[in-house]
Design a protein around this motif. Structure first.
Motif, PDB file in Angstrom:
ATOM      1  N   ALA A  67       0.825  -1.209   0.000  1.00  0.00           N
ATOM      2  CA  ALA A  67       0.000   0.000   0.000  1.00  0.00           C
ATOM      3  C   ALA A  67       0.858   1.257   0.000  1.00  0.00           C
ATOM      4  O   ALA A  67       0.667   2.166  -0.827  1.00  0.00           O
ATOM      5  N   ARG A  68       1.823   1.307   0.896  1.00  0.00           N
ATOM      6  CA  ARG A  68       2.647   2.510   0.991  1.00  0.00           C
ATOM      7  C   ARG A  68       3.626   2.615  -0.172  1.00  0.00           C
ATOM      8  O   ARG A  68       3.933   3.716  -0.645  1.00  0.00           O
ATOM      9  N   LYS A  69       4.137   1.472  -0.646  1.00  0.00           N
ATOM     10  CA  LYS A  69       5.045   1.508  -1.791  1.00  0.00           C
ATOM     11  C   LYS A  69       4.330   2.062  -3.026  1.00  0.00           C
ATOM     12  O   LYS A  69       4.861   2.943  -3.721  1.00  0.00           O
ATOM     13  N   GLU A  70       3.147   1.555  -3.309  1.00  0.00           N
ATOM     14  CA  GLU A  70       2.422   2.042  -4.476  1.00  0.00           C
ATOM     15  C   GLU A  70       2.023   3.502  -4.315  1.00  0.00           C
ATOM     16  O   GLU A  70       2.045   4.276  -5.283  1.00  0.00           O
ATOM     17  N   PRO A  75       2.200   7.205  -8.517  1.00  0.00           N
ATOM     18  CA  PRO A  75       1.894   8.513  -9.109  1.00  0.00           C
ATOM     19  C   PRO A  75       3.081   9.133  -9.836  1.00  0.00           C
ATOM     20  O   PRO A  75       2.901   9.914 -10.778  1.00  0.00           O
ATOM     21  N   ARG A  76       4.297   8.792  -9.436  1.00  0.00           N
ATOM     22  CA  ARG A  76       5.481   9.316 -10.092  1.00  0.00           C
ATOM     23  C   ARG A  76       5.815   8.526 -11.352  1.00  0.00           C
ATOM     24  O   ARG A  76       6.326   9.084 -12.339  1.00  0.00           O
ATOM     25  N   LEU A  77       5.551   7.237 -11.328  1.00  0.00           N
ATOM     26  CA  LEU A  77       5.829   6.401 -12.489  1.00  0.00           C
ATOM     27  C   LEU A  77       4.813   6.593 -13.607  1.00  0.00           C
ATOM     28  O   LEU A  77       5.167   6.561 -14.790  1.00  0.00           O
ATOM     29  N   ALA A  78       3.542   6.755 -13.238  1.00  0.00           N
ATOM     30  CA  ALA A  78       2.445   6.700 -14.208  1.00  0.00           C
ATOM     31  C   ALA A  78       2.648   7.590 -15.429  1.00  0.00           C
ATOM     32  O   ALA A  78       2.401   7.149 -16.564  1.00  0.00           O
ATOM     33  N   PRO A  79       3.078   8.847 -15.285  1.00  0.00           N
ATOM     34  CA  PRO A  79       3.205   9.697 -16.477  1.00  0.00           C
ATOM     35  C   PRO A  79       4.268   9.221 -17.465  1.00  0.00           C
ATOM     36  O   PRO A  79       4.285   9.675 -18.615  1.00  0.00           O
ATOM     37  N   PRO A  86      -2.295   1.456 -11.551  1.00  0.00           N
ATOM     38  CA  PRO A  86      -3.188   1.928 -10.505  1.00  0.00           C
ATOM     39  C   PRO A  86      -2.721   3.271  -9.936  1.00  0.00           C
ATOM     40  O   PRO A  86      -1.520   3.522  -9.805  1.00  0.00           O
ATOM     41  N   VAL A  87      -3.674   4.129  -9.600  1.00  0.00           N
ATOM     42  CA  VAL A  87      -3.355   5.416  -8.985  1.00  0.00           C
ATOM     43  C   VAL A  87      -3.894   5.413  -7.563  1.00  0.00           C
ATOM     44  O   VAL A  87      -5.093   5.553  -7.343  1.00  0.00           O
ATOM     45  N   PRO A  88      -3.040   5.218  -6.563  1.00  0.00           N
ATOM     46  CA  PRO A  88      -3.515   5.226  -5.173  1.00  0.00           C
ATOM     47  C   PRO A  88      -3.958   6.622  -4.758  1.00  0.00           C
ATOM     48  O   PRO A  88      -3.327   7.622  -5.114  1.00  0.00           O
ATOM     49  N   VAL A  89      -5.037   6.683  -3.993  1.00  0.00           N
ATOM     50  CA  VAL A  89      -5.532   7.978  -3.515  1.00  0.00           C
ATOM     51  C   VAL A  89      -5.526   8.061  -2.000  1.00  0.00           C
ATOM     52  O   VAL A  89      -5.816   9.124  -1.438  1.00  0.00           O
ATOM     53  N   ARG A 106      -7.711   4.296  -7.546  1.00  0.00           N
ATOM     54  CA  ARG A 106      -8.636   4.469  -8.661  1.00  0.00           C
ATOM     55  C   ARG A 106      -8.913   3.115  -9.313  1.00  0.00           C
ATOM     56  O   ARG A 106      -8.007   2.317  -9.509  1.00  0.00           O
ATOM     57  N   TRP A 107     -10.158   2.868  -9.638  1.00  0.00           N
ATOM     58  CA  TRP A 107     -10.541   1.622 -10.293  1.00  0.00           C
ATOM     59  C   TRP A 107     -10.064   1.622 -11.736  1.00  0.00           C
ATOM     60  O   TRP A 107     -10.169   2.633 -12.448  1.00  0.00           O
ATOM     61  N   LEU A 108      -9.520   0.514 -12.179  1.00  0.00           N
ATOM     62  CA  LEU A 108      -9.123   0.344 -13.567  1.00  0.00           C
ATOM     63  C   LEU A 108     -10.045  -0.670 -14.221  1.00  0.00           C
ATOM     64  O   LEU A 108     -10.091  -1.830 -13.820  1.00  0.00           O
ATOM     65  N   ASP A 109     -10.787  -0.237 -15.222  1.00  0.00           N
ATOM     66  CA  ASP A 109     -11.626  -1.166 -15.970  1.00  0.00           C
ATOM     67  C   ASP A 109     -10.751  -2.063 -16.840  1.00  0.00           C
ATOM     68  O   ASP A 109      -9.664  -1.676 -17.277  1.00  0.00           O
ATOM     69  N   GLY A 110     -11.243  -3.244 -17.089  1.00  0.00           N
ATOM     70  CA  GLY A 110     -10.527  -4.167 -17.963  1.00  0.00           C
ATOM     71  C   GLY A 110     -10.702  -5.597 -17.515  1.00  0.00           C
ATOM     72  O   GLY A 110     -11.217  -5.872 -16.436  1.00  0.00           O
ATOM     73  N   GLU A 111     -10.246  -6.497 -18.347  1.00  0.00           N
ATOM     74  CA  GLU A 111     -10.275  -7.924 -18.054  1.00  0.00           C
ATOM     75  C   GLU A 111      -8.852  -8.436 -17.948  1.00  0.00           C
ATOM     76  O   GLU A 111      -7.940  -7.939 -18.618  1.00  0.00           O
ATOM     77  N   VAL A 112      -8.650  -9.432 -17.100  1.00  0.00           N
ATOM     78  CA  VAL A 112      -7.317 -10.014 -16.956  1.00  0.00           C
ATOM     79  C   VAL A 112      -6.896 -10.634 -18.286  1.00  0.00           C
ATOM     80  O   VAL A 112      -7.671 -11.333 -18.946  1.00  0.00           O
ATOM     81  N   ALA A 113      -5.665 -10.354 -18.692  1.00  0.00           N
ATOM     82  CA  ALA A 113      -5.151 -10.891 -19.954  1.00  0.00           C
ATOM     83  C   ALA A 113      -5.143 -12.409 -19.931  1.00  0.00           C
ATOM     84  O   ALA A 113      -4.953 -13.029 -18.882  1.00  0.00           O
ATOM     85  N   THR A 114      -5.342 -13.010 -21.089  1.00  0.00           N
ATOM     86  CA  THR A 114      -5.348 -14.468 -21.187  1.00  0.00           C
ATOM     87  C   THR A 114      -4.406 -14.935 -22.291  1.00  0.00           C
ATOM     88  O   THR A 114      -4.163 -14.223 -23.276  1.00  0.00           O
TER      89      THR A 114
END
Length: 299
Positions: A67-70, A75-79, A86-89, A106-114
């Motif tokens: 939790a704390r690592k993310e 937020p720094r990696l994402a851009p 995931p964007v922790p709030v 933040r919720w990410l929509d999508g399906e797990v890759a197969t």
């Protein structure tokens, strides 16, 4: 009389607990509905919170730093990354008998890759190589020099030696023990990473990729995020890709022979660990890890 079994000390996580934690620590979201997300994997219990958020509570002590690592790094990696992450709030604190930090993201929509959808896609393989290349290039000022420490420090492949050899012996009737031993010995003997440490995901396998509309859309679960030798992330080549996309992935990422051999070692070690832990109770994991181990042996 002692039975030799270790008591299960994992906390009980139910909707009532999650509701109390959210309502008391994040009252701005107290009115949002909670819905259990299942299956959520082995590390966290996940609830969707309203339409835009998720609540993730670690199931076991091995996941308590995530939790704390993310919250610090994503937020720094994402851009800088070509796929969503995931964007922790918020990070919640232990309370109501629950012992560990937990996260709202933040919720990410999508399906797990197969494998069925992406195994033969060289385009997806090259996209994943691009994601890893971007991750490896990321160099914030406070981590660009020196050796990483704490929970960002990489664990060497050799740390898995005892467990991997034990698994090889246990599964010699399922897979080729001689071939596994040869690969494992070769991976441990391969030249090591001789460049400055770079960022790696640390758990880069099919289950941590999301797709939308048949295309890769996001990478999740950065609990293993760290700096060092990125060969561990080559595991994705053996969990997801068939031979031709695997070759395209390797070429796009520019992986030399020694790193590829270390990556095969990581795929073998993690595949054996998952097989011995879960194959007996999950046909899905048995099939996935059989594919992974077999592909690692082929190379």
């Amino acid at each position: 009389m002692a039975t030799g079994r270790t008591a299960d000390t994992r906390p009980v996580i139910d909707a009532a607990l999650v509701r109390r934690l959210v309502d008391t620590q994040f009252p701005q979201w107290a009115g949002l509905p909670l819905k259990l997300f299942d299956p959520a994997g082995s590390d966290h219990v996940i609830h969707r919170l309203g339409e835009e958020l998720s609540v993730r509570l670690p199931r076991h002590a091995g996941a308590i730093g995530q939790a704390r690592k993310e919250f610090e790094w994503l937020p720094r990696l994402a851009p800088h990354l070509p796929l969503a992450v995931p964007v922790p709030v918020g990070v919640g604190e232990p309370d109501f008998g629950y012992p560990w930090p937990w996260a709202v993201s933040r919720w990410l929509d999508g399906e797990v890759a197969t494998v069925e959808a992406l195994a033969d896609s060289s385009e997806a393989a090259v996209e994943l190589a691009g994601f890893l290349a971007a991750l490896q290039r990321f160099a914030p000022a406070d981590s660009a020099s020196g050796e990483p420490g704490g929970d960002l420090a990489a664990r060497p492949l050799a740390d898995r030696d005892r467990a991997t050899r034990a698994a090889i012996a246990e599964l010699g009737g399922v897979f080729d023990a001689s071939a596994m031993t040869r690969l494992w010995d070769a991976a441990l003997s391969a030249s090591g990473w001789d460049r400055p440490p770079v960022w790696f995901h640390g758990d880069f396998h099919t289950g941590n990729l999301l797709t939308s509309g048949g295309r890769l859309s996001a990478v999740i679960d950065f609990g293993g995020l760290g700096m060092g030798d990125p060969a561990c992330d080559l595991t994705i080549a053996f969990t997801l890709m068939s031979a031709r996309p695997r070759a395209a992935f390797r070429a796009a990422l520019g992986v030399d022979d020694a790193a590829w051999l270390r990556g095969r070692g990581w795929a073998l070690a993690t595949g054996l660990n998952a097989y011995t832990s879960y194959a007996a109770v999950s046909p899905r994991i048995a099939a996935q890890t059989t594919r992974q181990i077999t592909a690692a042996l082929v190379g």
